[in-house]
Design an enzyme around this catalytic site. Structure first.
Site, PDB file in Angstrom:
ATOM      1  N   PRO A   1     -44.732  15.503  -0.834  1.00 35.76           N
ATOM      2  CA  PRO A   1     -44.952  16.833  -0.240  1.00 35.76           C
ATOM      3  C   PRO A   1     -46.427  17.136  -0.046  1.00 35.76           C
ATOM      4  O   PRO A   1     -47.267  16.671  -0.818  1.00 35.76           O
ATOM      5  CB  PRO A   1     -44.338  17.793  -1.273  1.00 35.76           C
ATOM      6  CG  PRO A   1     -44.283  17.024  -2.545  1.00 35.76           C
ATOM      7  CD  PRO A   1     -44.184  15.579  -2.195  1.00 35.76           C
TER       8      PRO A   1
ATOM      9  N   PHE B   1     -49.458  20.325   0.651  1.00 36.24           N
ATOM     10  CA  PHE B   1     -49.711  21.594  -0.034  1.00 36.24           C
ATOM     11  C   PHE B   1     -49.205  22.782   0.778  1.00 36.24           C
ATOM     12  O   PHE B   1     -48.447  23.607   0.301  1.00 36.24           O
ATOM     13  CB  PHE B   1     -51.223  21.774  -0.250  1.00 36.24           C
ATOM     14  CG  PHE B   1     -51.714  21.208  -1.555  1.00 36.24           C
ATOM     15  CD1 PHE B   1     -50.877  20.484  -2.376  1.00 36.24           C
ATOM     16  CD2 PHE B   1     -53.027  21.413  -1.960  1.00 36.24           C
ATOM     17  CE1 PHE B   1     -51.339  19.959  -3.576  1.00 36.24           C
ATOM     18  CE2 PHE B   1     -53.493  20.896  -3.151  1.00 36.24           C
ATOM     19  CZ  PHE B   1     -52.660  20.170  -3.965  1.00 36.24           C
TER      20      PHE B   1
HETATM   21  P1  NAD Z   1     -52.451  20.656   3.478  1.00 38.84           P
HETATM   22  O1  NAD Z   1     -51.148  20.623   2.740  1.00 38.84           O
HETATM   23  O2  NAD Z   1     -53.309  21.832   3.303  1.00 38.84           O
HETATM   24  O3  NAD Z   1     -52.149  20.510   5.044  1.00 38.84           O
HETATM   25  C1  NAD Z   1     -51.242  19.556   5.553  1.00 38.84           C
HETATM   26  C2  NAD Z   1     -50.967  19.929   7.007  1.00 38.84           C
HETATM   27  O4  NAD Z   1     -50.166  18.903   7.593  1.00 38.84           O
HETATM   28  C3  NAD Z   1     -50.218  21.248   7.146  1.00 38.84           C
HETATM   29  O5  NAD Z   1     -50.875  22.103   8.068  1.00 38.84           O
HETATM   30  C4  NAD Z   1     -48.841  20.806   7.673  1.00 38.84           C
HETATM   31  O6  NAD Z   1     -48.259  21.788   8.515  1.00 38.84           O
HETATM   32  C5  NAD Z   1     -49.199  19.524   8.408  1.00 38.84           C
HETATM   33  N1  NAD Z   1     -48.060  18.604   8.589  1.00 38.84           N
HETATM   34  C6  NAD Z   1     -47.155  18.205   7.641  1.00 38.84           C
HETATM   35  N2  NAD Z   1     -46.265  17.345   8.179  1.00 38.84           N
HETATM   36  C7  NAD Z   1     -46.595  17.200   9.488  1.00 38.84           C
HETATM   37  C8  NAD Z   1     -46.066  16.453  10.590  1.00 38.84           C
HETATM   38  N3  NAD Z   1     -44.985  15.658  10.438  1.00 38.84           N
HETATM   39  N4  NAD Z   1     -46.667  16.548  11.817  1.00 38.84           N
HETATM   40  C9  NAD Z   1     -47.770  17.321  11.984  1.00 38.84           C
HETATM   41  N5  NAD Z   1     -48.326  18.059  10.970  1.00 38.84           N
HETATM   42  C10 NAD Z   1     -47.751  17.994   9.751  1.00 38.84           C
HETATM   43  O7  NAD Z   1     -53.191  19.292   3.133  1.00 38.84           O
HETATM   44  P2  NAD Z   1     -54.767  18.945   3.142  1.00 38.84           P
HETATM   45  O8  NAD Z   1     -55.430  19.618   4.283  1.00 38.84           O
HETATM   46  O9  NAD Z   1     -54.846  17.483   2.985  1.00 38.84           O
HETATM   47  O10 NAD Z   1     -55.317  19.617   1.806  1.00 38.84           O
HETATM   48  C11 NAD Z   1     -54.568  19.515   0.614  1.00 38.84           C
HETATM   49  C12 NAD Z   1     -55.291  18.947  -0.593  1.00 38.84           C
HETATM   50  O11 NAD Z   1     -54.268  18.504  -1.468  1.00 38.84           O
HETATM   51  C13 NAD Z   1     -56.121  17.732  -0.344  1.00 38.84           C
HETATM   52  O12 NAD Z   1     -57.295  17.948  -1.016  1.00 38.84           O
HETATM   53  C14 NAD Z   1     -55.381  16.555  -1.004  1.00 38.84           C
HETATM   54  O13 NAD Z   1     -56.250  15.881  -1.898  1.00 38.84           O
HETATM   55  C15 NAD Z   1     -54.324  17.170  -1.855  1.00 38.84           C
HETATM   56  N6  NAD Z   1     -52.973  16.593  -1.658  1.00 38.84           N
HETATM   57  C16 NAD Z   1     -52.816  15.250  -1.502  1.00 38.84           C
HETATM   58  C17 NAD Z   1     -51.543  14.724  -1.310  1.00 38.84           C
HETATM   59  C18 NAD Z   1     -51.398  13.229  -1.126  1.00 38.84           C
HETATM   60  O14 NAD Z   1     -52.240  12.477  -1.589  1.00 38.84           O
HETATM   61  N7  NAD Z   1     -50.343  12.762  -0.443  1.00 38.84           N
HETATM   62  C19 NAD Z   1     -50.431  15.567  -1.264  1.00 38.84           C
HETATM   63  C20 NAD Z   1     -50.628  16.952  -1.435  1.00 38.84           C
HETATM   64  C21 NAD Z   1     -51.905  17.453  -1.644  1.00 38.84           C
END
Ligand code: NAD
Length: 245
Positions: A29, A31
Site C-alpha cells: 500500500p 500512503f
Molecule cells: P504517496 O502515498 O504520498 O503517493 C502515492 C501516489 O501514487 C498517490 O497520489 C496515489 O494516488 C498514486 N497512485 C497509486 N497507485 C497508482 C496507479 N496505479 N496509477 C497512478 N497513480 C497511482 O507516496 P510518496 O509520494 O512516495 O510519499 C510517501 C512516503 O512514504 C515516501 O517517503 C516513501 O518512503 C514512503 N512509503 C514507501 C512505500 C514503499 O516503499 N513501497 C510505501 C508507502 C510509503
C-alpha cells in the site's frame, strides 16, 4: 504516448523519481492513494522519530505487514521496464522514495534511495548493524529487535520524519536531477520534501518534467506531459521497447 516516446529518445540524461504508488501494483500500500495506509492509521506517527523512541512497539507492530514482509513481494511491470530502459541506455538513474528494494530486485543498477531502506538496521546505542533477515524474523514473532551485544533498541536505516536524510544520497539525487534534461515522476503525491523539490533542479536547467500519477500534485502546472494511469503507461513502454536491442 508518442510525445513521451519522442522525449525519451531525444533525451541525453533521463531520470525517474519513483514514489509509493508504483509498488501498489506489487501489493504494497502507498500512503496517500485511494487505498493508502493514511486511510487506516496515522502514518506520520509510525515514522516519527520521537514517537519511535517513546513507543517502538507502535512502529514494529504496524510495519510488520508493511515493511518486514517486503522480501515476499515481487517487482512489477514498472520496476522491470525501468530496469530494461536503463540497460538500453535510455534511463540514467532512478531516484526512489520507496523503501521496498524492488527496483534493485528488478535489476536496476543506478538506484538512489533517498529515504533509505530496511536492508540494514542499526543499534541506536552501540551502532552494531543487523541484516533485514535477522530483524524481520524477530518482528514477525511480535518482538522488538534489541541489540545482542548491548541491549540497545534497533532501528531500520529508513529516514523517519524528524531525522536528517542521508547526505550522500540526497547530494547524488540533486546532482542527477540537475543533469536531467527529462525528469519523470511516477506514483508520488509530491508532498514529501525534499523529494518534491528535486524536479525543480531539472526545470531550472531547462529540463522537461513529466508526471504520471492518478491524483493531482502540486507540480502539475510545471509538467509538459501528464498521465494518470501507471499501469497503462508502463504497458505501452513495455510493448514499444520489448524487441529493441
Ligand atoms: P504517496 O502515498 O504520498 O503517493 C502515492 C501516489 O501514487 C498517490 O497520489 C496515489 O494516488 C498514486 N497512485 C497509486 N497507485 C497508482 C496507479 N496505479 N496509477 C497512478 N497513480 C497511482 O507516496 P510518496 O509520494 O512516495 O510519499 C510517501 C512516503 O512514504 C515516501 O517517503 C516513501 O518512503 C514512503 N512509503 C514507501 C512505500 C514503499 O516503499 N513501497 C510505501 C508507502 C510509503
Amino acid at each position: 504516448m508518442d510525445r513521451f516516446i519522442r522525449l525519451l529518445k531525444e533525451s541525453k540524461h533521463c531520470v525517474f523519481l519513483s514514489g509509493a504508488g508504483i509498488s501498489t501494483l506489487s501489493g504494497i500500500p502507498d500512503f496517500r492513494g485511494n487505498n493508502g495506509i493514511y486511510r487506516k492509521f496515522d502514518a506520520d506517527k509510525i515514522f516519527d522519530i520521537d514517537h519511535f523512541h517513546a513507543e517502538p512497539e507502535y512502529f514494529y507492530s504496524h510495519s510488520k505487514d508493511f515493511i518486514y514482509n517486503v522480501d515476499e513481494r515481487n517487482p512489477n511491470i514498472i520496476h522491470y521496464v525501468l530496469s530494461r530502459l536503463e540497460q538500453l541506455g535510455l534511463v540514467r538513474s532512478v531516484i526512489t522514495q520507496n523503501i521496498d528494494l524492488l527496483h534493485q530486485k528488478a535489476g536496476s543498477r543506478n538506484v538512489i534511495e533517498i529515504h533509505g531502506s530496511p536492508k540494514e538496521n542499526t543499534c541506536l546505542s552501540c551502532g552494531k548493524i543487523f541484516s533485514y533477515d535477522h530483524v524481520a524474523k524477530i518482528v514477525r514473532e511480535d518482538q522488538i529487535p534489541k541489540c545482542d551485544e548491548c541491549g540497545g533498541l534497533v532501528k531500520p536505516n529508513i529516514t523517519f520524519f524528524g531525522e536528517m536524510l542521508d547526505q550522500k544520497a540526497i547530494m547524488k539525487a540533486v546532482d542527477e536531477s540537475s543533469y536531467a534534461d527529462l525528469f519523470v515522476v511516477i506514483g508520488s503525491s509530491l508532498v514529501v520534501h525534499p523529494a518534491a523539490t528535486l524536479p525543480f533542479y531539472s526545470i531550472r536547467n531547462k529540463g522537461k518534467l513529466v508526471i504520471v500519477n492518478n491524483m493531482p500534485t502540486p507540480l502539475d502546472e510545471h509538467a509538459v506531459l501528464r498521465y494518470k494511469d501507471l499501469g497503462m503507461f508502463f504497458e505501452y513502454l513495455d510493448s514499444y521497447f520489448r524487441d529493441t536491442k
